[in-house]
Design an enzyme around this catalytic site. Sequence first.
Site, PDB file in Angstrom:
ATOM      1  CB  VAL A  21      -0.968   0.006   1.203  1.00 53.97           C
ATOM      2  CG1 VAL A  21      -1.782   1.288   1.233  1.00 53.97           C
ATOM      3  CG2 VAL A  21      -1.894  -1.203   1.140  1.00 53.97           C
ATOM      4  CD  GLU A 136     -13.233   6.074   2.354  1.00 51.47           C
ATOM      5  OE1 GLU A 136     -13.816   7.113   2.665  1.00 51.47           O
ATOM      6  OE2 GLU A 136     -13.805   4.958   2.313  1.00 51.47           O
ATOM      7  CB  VAL A 139     -13.874  -0.077   6.010  1.00 49.47           C
ATOM      8  CG1 VAL A 139     -15.026  -1.054   5.739  1.00 49.47           C
ATOM      9  CG2 VAL A 139     -13.657   0.069   7.500  1.00 49.47           C
ATOM     10  N   GLY A 141     -11.033  -1.188   1.037  1.00 53.43           N
ATOM     11  CA  GLY A 141     -10.035  -0.798   0.031  1.00 53.43           C
ATOM     12  C   GLY A 141     -10.462   0.424  -0.759  1.00 53.43           C
ATOM     13  N   GLY A 210      -2.533 -15.768  -4.001  1.00 56.35           N
ATOM     14  CA  GLY A 210      -2.213 -14.556  -3.241  1.00 56.35           C
ATOM     15  C   GLY A 210      -3.434 -13.878  -2.656  1.00 56.35           C
ATOM     16  CD  GLU A 213      -2.316 -11.754   5.392  1.00 55.37           C
ATOM     17  OE1 GLU A 213      -1.541 -12.006   6.334  1.00 55.37           O
ATOM     18  OE2 GLU A 213      -2.991 -10.723   5.304  1.00 55.37           O
ATOM     19  CG  ASP A 224     -10.134  -8.231   7.467  1.00 54.75           C
ATOM     20  OD1 ASP A 224      -9.138  -7.493   7.502  1.00 54.75           O
ATOM     21  OD2 ASP A 224     -11.035  -8.110   6.599  1.00 54.75           O
ATOM     22  CE  LYS A 228     -11.488  -5.167   5.880  1.00 52.06           C
ATOM     23  NZ  LYS A 228     -11.390  -6.217   4.853  1.00 52.06           N
ATOM     24  N   GLY A 325      -5.862  -4.727  -2.101  1.00 48.86           N
ATOM     25  CA  GLY A 325      -4.907  -4.591  -3.201  1.00 48.86           C
ATOM     26  C   GLY A 325      -4.251  -3.214  -3.193  1.00 48.86           C
TER      27      GLY A 325
HETATM   28  N1  HSE Z   1      -7.694  -9.892   3.589  1.00 47.96           N
HETATM   29  C1  HSE Z   1      -8.481  -8.702   3.550  1.00 47.96           C
HETATM   30  C2  HSE Z   1      -9.639  -8.956   2.609  1.00 47.96           C
HETATM   31  C3  HSE Z   1      -7.663  -7.549   3.108  1.00 47.96           C
HETATM   32  O1  HSE Z   1      -9.605  -9.956   1.902  1.00 47.96           O
HETATM   33  O2  HSE Z   1     -10.589  -8.212   2.557  1.00 47.96           O
HETATM   34  C4  HSE Z   1      -8.306  -6.230   3.298  1.00 47.96           C
HETATM   35  O3  HSE Z   1      -8.616  -6.012   4.640  1.00 47.96           O
END
Ligand code: HSE
Length: 452
Positions: A21, A136, A139, A141, A210, A213, A224, A228, A325
């Site tokens: 990023v 921003e 949450v 991307g 990819g 992880e 995750d 969010k 991404g």
């Molecule tokens: N692994 C997370 C997703 C990355 O797939 O949304 C962004 O938080």
Amino acid sequence: MPINDSGQREIGVGLIGLGVVGGGVARALIERRDYFARQVGASIVVRRAAVRDANKQRTVDLPPGVISTSVDDVLTDPSIDIVVEVIGGEEPAGAYIRAAIAAGKHVVTANKELIAKSGPELLAEAHARGLDIMFEASVGGGIPLIAPLRRDLLANRITSIRAIINGTTNYILTSMAREGAVAEALRKQGIEPATRGGYADALADAQQLGYAEPDPTNDVEGYDAAFKLAIMASLGFRTRVHPSQIHTEGITRLTSRDFQYAHELGYVIKLLAIAEVIDSGIIARVAPAFLPQDEPLAKVDGVYNAVQVVGDLTGTVLFQGRGAGADPTSSAVVADLLDLAHAIVLGNRERKYWGPEGEIPVLGLDALETRYYIRVGVTDRPGVLAQIAQLLGAHGVSIAAVNQKEADADARTAERVIMTHRARERDVQAAIGEIASLSTVGQVSAFLRVEG
Ligand code: HSE
């Protein structure tokens, strides 16, 4: 504010982190510098970038002396107006952000865990000094979500946020659904499908590509998505929803059978992050759920994210796009940078858009009412279904449909798939506890909410 050779005012940026990023942000700031300068009325210059390994190959060329292995170089540089934190995780990122605020710098961060757990306190610290923290990128991307929730939907009373907000799990579930559909088609032709199509296969494929992880825990266990959702619910409902108050279930126990049955019944399975206001408070949950195939969120596949917000003035608003991404996330970080730069140019600094209006209680799932899908392994003999139906009925849970699946005549076992009418979660859970202890029941293999 310094002036450059072309007579433009300069705003200094310091990056903490120059990975996927951070590199994307630096590249955009360099490649689109003139355009950004015209838009905000000042030239935005990357003055420092703190990294762990100065010798690592980078995707962006920065002038000599910009890269440093010391975060202090960013925090103490008086020519830096805005610090961009893109290392993630609670600490040391939290300490760096506090130090940046103490040094009089605005902050832009992509850090969902930190903002979800400590956003209100960090914002209060920043606002007390006339500074701002923008997030921003934390949450969704590249999907604009924070600015709409903080500002554009401010006139509304928001009653519901429903989201597919984790690309990794959505990719895995989409793969499982496709394999499940193929398996079902093969079975209809009397062909027993190969054993692919389970969770482990889909995860391994996502890791190869990819999208997941090497340690996928944070994504596949729903953490995750819960971070969010906590951020979105806090902003949208103008209160405080902490991630620990969100009922969180992951996707690791789903099997290809659940996808097959969902498909047959006209549903998809998605990891849904839902926060709703009911009379007595907020119910917030992240869990895999059945969703009718014709719902807009049911059509969001692969790594895409989507968020459906219901406001009393707007009605339903749908946001959709790439939730992760380098390019999408750097788009969100740069948008915040430009917004702050413009505010600095105009001389007005922090914007107080978190704005909690008071604490709305966050309720447990006991208070939830919805429909349910239950899959039970049973002994295949007379009276078993009646026993299950009797226990559900005794708790006031009404059955909408029941099917017998996968009967094994030799072993005299079968699977019952039960869809309930709308019922209270506490009643369904109580009935399931009793069903699981019946001697004729092997196990309650799956229990999913029907969120339609
Ligand atoms: N692994 C997370 C997703 C990355 O797939 O949304 C962004 O938080």
